[in-house]
Design a protein around this motif. Sequence first.
Motif, PDB file in Angstrom:
ATOM      1  N   ILE A 216      36.449  44.320  51.228  1.00 54.81           N
ATOM      2  CA  ILE A 216      36.383  45.915  51.158  1.00 54.81           C
ATOM      3  C   ILE A 216      37.903  45.971  51.561  1.00 54.81           C
ATOM      4  CG2 ILE A 216      36.563  47.797  51.953  1.00 54.81           C
ATOM      5  CD1 ILE A 216      33.977  47.932  52.403  1.00 54.81           C
ATOM      6  N   ILE A 217      38.777  44.362  52.222  1.00 55.05           N
ATOM      7  CA  ILE A 217      40.002  43.607  52.993  1.00 55.05           C
ATOM      8  C   ILE A 217      40.590  43.354  51.476  1.00 55.05           C
ATOM      9  CG2 ILE A 217      41.525  43.122  54.087  1.00 55.05           C
ATOM     10  CD1 ILE A 217      39.540  43.269  56.291  1.00 55.05           C
ATOM     11  N   HIS A 218      40.113  42.946  50.733  1.00 51.26           N
ATOM     12  CA  HIS A 218      40.437  42.254  49.523  1.00 51.26           C
ATOM     13  C   HIS A 218      41.560  43.130  48.633  1.00 51.26           C
ATOM     14  CE1 HIS A 218      38.844  38.137  50.401  1.00 51.26           C
ATOM     15  NE2 HIS A 218      39.428  37.951  51.282  1.00 51.26           N
ATOM     16  N   GLY A 219      40.326  44.458  48.909  1.00 51.38           N
ATOM     17  CA  GLY A 219      41.137  45.297  47.805  1.00 51.38           C
ATOM     18  C   GLY A 219      41.919  46.545  47.880  1.00 51.38           C
ATOM     19  N   PHE A 220      42.709  46.076  49.192  1.00 58.32           N
ATOM     20  CA  PHE A 220      43.437  46.847  50.123  1.00 58.32           C
ATOM     21  C   PHE A 220      44.195  45.679  50.096  1.00 58.32           C
ATOM     22  CE2 PHE A 220      40.140  50.043  51.215  1.00 58.32           C
ATOM     23  CZ  PHE A 220      40.973  51.295  50.977  1.00 58.32           C
ATOM     24  N   VAL A 221      44.623  44.781  49.614  1.00 54.14           N
ATOM     25  CA  VAL A 221      45.294  44.066  50.334  1.00 54.14           C
ATOM     26  C   VAL A 221      45.990  42.982  48.029  1.00 54.14           C
ATOM     27  CG1 VAL A 221      45.892  40.754  50.758  1.00 54.14           C
ATOM     28  CG2 VAL A 221      44.731  42.078  51.672  1.00 54.14           C
ATOM     29  N   PHE A 222      45.248  43.283  47.204  1.00 56.26           N
ATOM     30  CA  PHE A 222      45.552  43.700  46.431  1.00 56.26           C
ATOM     31  C   PHE A 222      46.319  44.450  45.309  1.00 56.26           C
ATOM     32  CE2 PHE A 222      44.802  44.097  41.439  1.00 56.26           C
ATOM     33  CZ  PHE A 222      45.056  43.356  41.318  1.00 56.26           C
ATOM     34  N   ASP A 223      45.940  46.133  46.065  1.00 53.88           N
ATOM     35  CA  ASP A 223      46.934  46.851  46.243  1.00 53.88           C
ATOM     36  C   ASP A 223      47.682  46.628  46.395  1.00 53.88           C
ATOM     37  OD1 ASP A 223      47.471  49.343  44.989  1.00 53.88           O
ATOM     38  OD2 ASP A 223      46.382  51.242  47.325  1.00 53.88           O
ATOM     39  N   ALA A 224      47.942  46.042  47.540  1.00 57.29           N
ATOM     40  CA  ALA A 224      49.658  45.989  48.304  1.00 57.29           C
ATOM     41  C   ALA A 224      50.368  44.686  47.287  1.00 57.29           C
ATOM     42  CB  ALA A 224      49.300  45.651  49.425  1.00 57.29           C
ATOM     43  N   LEU A 225      49.668  44.094  46.747  1.00 57.34           N
ATOM     44  CA  LEU A 225      50.196  42.678  46.451  1.00 57.34           C
ATOM     45  C   LEU A 225      49.767  42.935  45.034  1.00 57.34           C
ATOM     46  CD1 LEU A 225      49.165  40.372  48.132  1.00 57.34           C
ATOM     47  CD2 LEU A 225      50.846  40.618  49.066  1.00 57.34           C
ATOM     48  N   ARG A 226      49.524  43.749  44.261  1.00 57.70           N
ATOM     49  CA  ARG A 226      49.208  43.782  42.698  1.00 57.70           C
ATOM     50  C   ARG A 226      51.010  43.699  41.748  1.00 57.70           C
ATOM     51  NH1 ARG A 226      48.182  49.753  40.561  1.00 57.70           N
ATOM     52  NH2 ARG A 226      48.622  50.763  42.395  1.00 57.70           N
ATOM     53  N   GLY A 227      52.133  44.435  42.563  1.00 53.69           N
ATOM     54  CA  GLY A 227      52.781  44.732  41.922  1.00 53.69           C
ATOM     55  C   GLY A 227      53.852  43.162  41.700  1.00 53.69           C
ATOM     56  N   SER A 228      53.635  42.592  42.792  1.00 51.64           N
ATOM     57  CA  SER A 228      54.200  41.034  43.520  1.00 51.64           C
ATOM     58  C   SER A 228      53.411  39.977  42.461  1.00 51.64           C
ATOM     59  CB  SER A 228      54.077  40.817  44.544  1.00 51.64           C
ATOM     60  OG  SER A 228      54.823  41.683  45.477  1.00 51.64           O
ATOM     61  N   LEU A 229      51.947  39.716  41.850  1.00 53.32           N
ATOM     62  CA  LEU A 229      51.525  39.328  41.478  1.00 53.32           C
ATOM     63  C   LEU A 229      51.151  38.811  39.718  1.00 53.32           C
ATOM     64  CD1 LEU A 229      47.887  40.499  43.714  1.00 53.32           C
ATOM     65  CD2 LEU A 229      49.138  37.668  43.542  1.00 53.32           C
ATOM     66  N   PRO A 230      51.858  37.312  40.027  1.00 53.91           N
ATOM     67  CA  PRO A 230      51.901  37.285  38.120  1.00 53.91           C
ATOM     68  C   PRO A 230      50.905  37.450  37.237  1.00 53.91           C
ATOM     69  CG  PRO A 230      51.550  35.374  39.520  1.00 53.91           C
ATOM     70  CD  PRO A 230      51.927  36.214  40.211  1.00 53.91           C
ATOM     71  N   GLY A 231      51.376  37.823  36.170  1.00 52.31           N
ATOM     72  CA  GLY A 231      50.541  38.004  34.905  1.00 52.31           C
ATOM     73  C   GLY A 231      50.823  39.900  34.434  1.00 52.31           C
ATOM     74  N   HIS A 232      49.128  39.924  33.994  1.00 55.94           N
ATOM     75  CA  HIS A 232      48.853  41.514  33.375  1.00 55.94           C
ATOM     76  C   HIS A 232      47.603  41.248  33.992  1.00 55.94           C
ATOM     77  CE1 HIS A 232      52.889  42.224  32.848  1.00 55.94           C
ATOM     78  NE2 HIS A 232      53.022  41.083  32.203  1.00 55.94           N
ATOM     79  N   GLY A 233      46.973  42.858  34.224  1.00 53.71           N
ATOM     80  CA  GLY A 233      45.653  42.679  34.137  1.00 53.71           C
ATOM     81  C   GLY A 233      44.779  41.963  34.617  1.00 53.71           C
ATOM     82  N   LEU A 234      43.614  41.221  34.253  1.00 51.02           N
ATOM     83  CA  LEU A 234      42.391  39.816  35.184  1.00 51.02           C
ATOM     84  C   LEU A 234      43.499  39.019  35.172  1.00 51.02           C
ATOM     85  CD1 LEU A 234      39.159  40.991  32.701  1.00 51.02           C
ATOM     86  CD2 LEU A 234      40.030  41.841  34.679  1.00 51.02           C
ATOM     87  N   SER A 235      44.196  38.658  34.560  1.00 50.92           N
ATOM     88  CA  SER A 235      45.060  37.514  35.113  1.00 50.92           C
ATOM     89  C   SER A 235      45.751  37.765  36.363  1.00 50.92           C
ATOM     90  CB  SER A 235      46.448  36.908  33.983  1.00 50.92           C
ATOM     91  OG  SER A 235      47.319  38.115  33.705  1.00 50.92           O
ATOM     92  N   LYS A 236      46.292  38.758  36.921  1.00 51.83           N
ATOM     93  CA  LYS A 236      46.914  39.280  37.698  1.00 51.83           C
ATOM     94  C   LYS A 236      45.550  38.871  39.305  1.00 51.83           C
ATOM     95  CE  LYS A 236      49.816  42.474  37.695  1.00 51.83           C
ATOM     96  NZ  LYS A 236      50.932  41.716  38.474  1.00 51.83           N
ATOM     97  N   GLY A 237      44.219  39.058  39.170  1.00 52.49           N
ATOM     98  CA  GLY A 237      42.761  39.021  40.114  1.00 52.49           C
ATOM     99  C   GLY A 237      42.687  37.467  39.746  1.00 52.49           C
TER     100      GLY A 237
END
Length: 163
Positions: free
Chosen positions: A69-90
């Motif tokens: 669950i924490i990872h879900g919120f951390v992903f939300d906070a970082l998703r704009g900074s993660l490389p790629g699109h869609g699943l590659s962000k994962g």
Amino acid sequence: MADVARALIGGIIAGIVGVALAFALFIGVGSNVLFDPMLQSAKVLAVWQQLEPIPDMTAIAAILFVFGIIHGFVFDALRGSLPGHGLSKGVAFGALMWLIQSVFFVSFGAVAVLGEPLGLAALEALFWLIVLVVEGLIIAAVFSYRGPQRRIAGEERPTRRGG
């Protein structure tokens, strides 16, 4: 902008799958090697099998679920900074969580404190990489999902060609 619902849903699903996958890898696939007294350090074996209190698998599962669950919120906070699109962000997110969490934990706790051999520590690190990348993919899939496509009244359904 924060997407609390997607972070929570993705985190819950990732937490459930992460717990199941971690238990399958560490207990199902890896236990014969990770708990082999000919390979594993006596300290690691003592912690898991002799020293009281013995690790509580229910508590471990609950903690892993909460981290999902924490990872879900951390992903939300970082998703704009993660490389790629869609699943590659994962995938990028899972790799980042692995570098931050697992590499430290395995190298410090298992190797430095408990004397785990490097080969077994590498196996554990690989298992955590798999778990965290799968969690990242699940969370990214929830964030990428746009729901069923709605048709405007009177709009014709596209025809299938060649079939």
